[in-house]
Write an enzyme that holds these catalytic residues in place. Structure first.
Site: not given
Ligand code: NDP
Length: 245
Positions: A140, A153
Site C-alpha cells: 500500500s 496497517y
Molecule cells: P476489499 O475489502 O474490497 O476485499 C478484500 C478481499 O480480501 C475480499 O475478497 C475478502 O474475502 C478477502 N479476505 C479478507 N480477509 C481474508 C482472509 N483472512 N483470507 C482470505 N481472504 C480474505 O479490499 P481491497 O480490494 O480494497 O484490497 C485488496 C488489497 O489491496 C488488500 O491487501 C489491501 O490492503 C490492498 N490495498 C487496498 C487499497 C484501497 O484503497 N482499497 C489501497 C492500498 C492497498 P471475503 O469477500 O470472503 O470477505
C-alpha cells in the site's frame, strides 16, 4: 488471450481489487483460483462470469492467516490444474486506530491476515511454484504516506515489502520473479466503508491525477507483472497511485 495453460491463484478475489485482478488475468488466458474468506456467493458469481466469458476458474475458501487451510487450498489447486504459475497475495484487511489506541485484537488480526497470510502462501510458492512463475504482493502507498491511524496497517505492508525484496533474492536460479504493487486510495469497500463523503473527496484529490484508483487500474499493473512484458522486473515495489507519493 495471450497466455495459456498457466494457473494464477489470487487471494481475496471475491471482491474489490482481487476480483478485478482475477477477471483481468482470466482475460489474459490464466486459469484462476478465486480464493475468498467468507463470501462464497461473490466468489461463485465471479467464477461464473469468468467461465461465461470463455475463461476457467475454480473457487477456493481459505482463511489466508491459517497455514493448514492455505496448504489444503494449494494441494487442491495442484490436483486440479497440475501446478500454480502465478501467486497474487491480495487478501487484506484495514483497521485504523492511533497506535496509542490500537488494541491487541486489531494488531493481531492485521498481522495475521496481511503479513502471516502472504508468508503462508509464499512459503509454499517458494517450494512449489512452477518454473517461470511470478509472485505479486499487494502492499500500500501508506507505507510512504505515514498518516496518523495507519500505523499498524502500514507496518504489515512494510513487512510485505521487506519479504518481497528478500524472497526475490532467495529464489535465485528458479526463474521466478517476486514484486509488489502498492496502490493508493482505491474505490473498494476496504477504502470507502465508514468514511464520510467529504473525506473520500479530499483523499481522492490528493493525487495529481485527482481521482481515486479503480480496481482495474491495479489489475492492469498486476497483469503487466504477471505477463510476458513483466519478465525482467524483479524485487521491485511498484506504486500504482496516480502520483500521491
Ligand atoms: P476489499 O475489502 O474490497 O476485499 C478484500 C478481499 O480480501 C475480499 O475478497 C475478502 O474475502 C478477502 N479476505 C479478507 N480477509 C481474508 C482472509 N483472512 N483470507 C482470505 N481472504 C480474505 O479490499 P481491497 O480490494 O480494497 O484490497 C485488496 C488489497 O489491496 C488488500 O491487501 C489491501 O490492503 C490492498 N490495498 C487496498 C487499497 C484501497 O484503497 N482499497 C489501497 C492500498 C492497498 P471475503 O469477500 O470472503 O470477505
Amino acid at each position: 488471450m495471450t497466455v495459456s495453460n498457466k494457473t494464477a491463484l489470487v487471494t481475496g478475489a471475491s471482491r474489490g481489487i482481487g476480483a478485478a485482478i482475477a477477471k483481468r488475468l482470466a482475460q489474459d488466458g490464466f486459469t484462476i483460483i478465486v480464493n475468498y474468506a467468507g463470501n462464497a456467493a461473490a466468489a461463485e458469481d465471479l467464477a461464473s462470469v469468468i467461465e461465461k466469458a470463455g475463461g476457467r476458474a475454480l473457487t477456493a475458501q481459505a482463511d489466508v492467516s491459517d497455514p493448514a487451510a492455505v496448504a489444503r487450498m494449494w494441494d487442491a489447486a495442484e490436483a486440479a490444474f497440475g501446478g500454480i504459475d502465478v501467486l497474487v497475495n491480495n487478501a487484506g484487511i484495514m483497521r485504523l486506530a492511533r497506535i496509542a489506541d490500537a488494541d491487541d485484537a486489531l494488531f493481531d488480526s492485521q498481522i495475521g491476515i496481511n503479513l502471516k497470510g502472504p508468508r503462508n502462501t509464499m512459503r509454499l510458492a517458494a517450494k512449489r511454484l512452477r518454473e517461470g512463475g511470478r509472485i505479486i504482493n499487494l502492499s500500500s502507498s501508506v507505507v510512504g504516506l505515514y498518516q496518523p491511524t495507519y500505523g499498524i496497517y502500514a507496518a504489515t505492508k512494510a513487512g510485505v515489502e521487506a519479504m518481497t525484496h528478500v524472497l526475490a533474492r532467495e529464489l535465485r536460479g528458479r526463474n521466478i520473479t517476486v514484486n509488489a504493487i502498492a496502490p493508493g486510495p482505491t474505490a473498494t469497500a476496504l477504502f470507502l466503508d465508514g468514511k464520510p463523503a467529504a473525506v473520500v473527496e479530499t483523499l481522492a484529490k490528493l493525487a495529481p491525477l485527482e481521482r481515486l484508483g479503480r480496481p482495474e487500474d491495479i489489475a492492469n499493473a498486476v497483469a503487466f507483472l504477471a505477463g510476458p512484458d513483466g519478465a525482467w522486473i524483479n524485487g521491485q515495489i511498484l506504486r500504482a497511485n496516480g502520483g500521491i507519493v
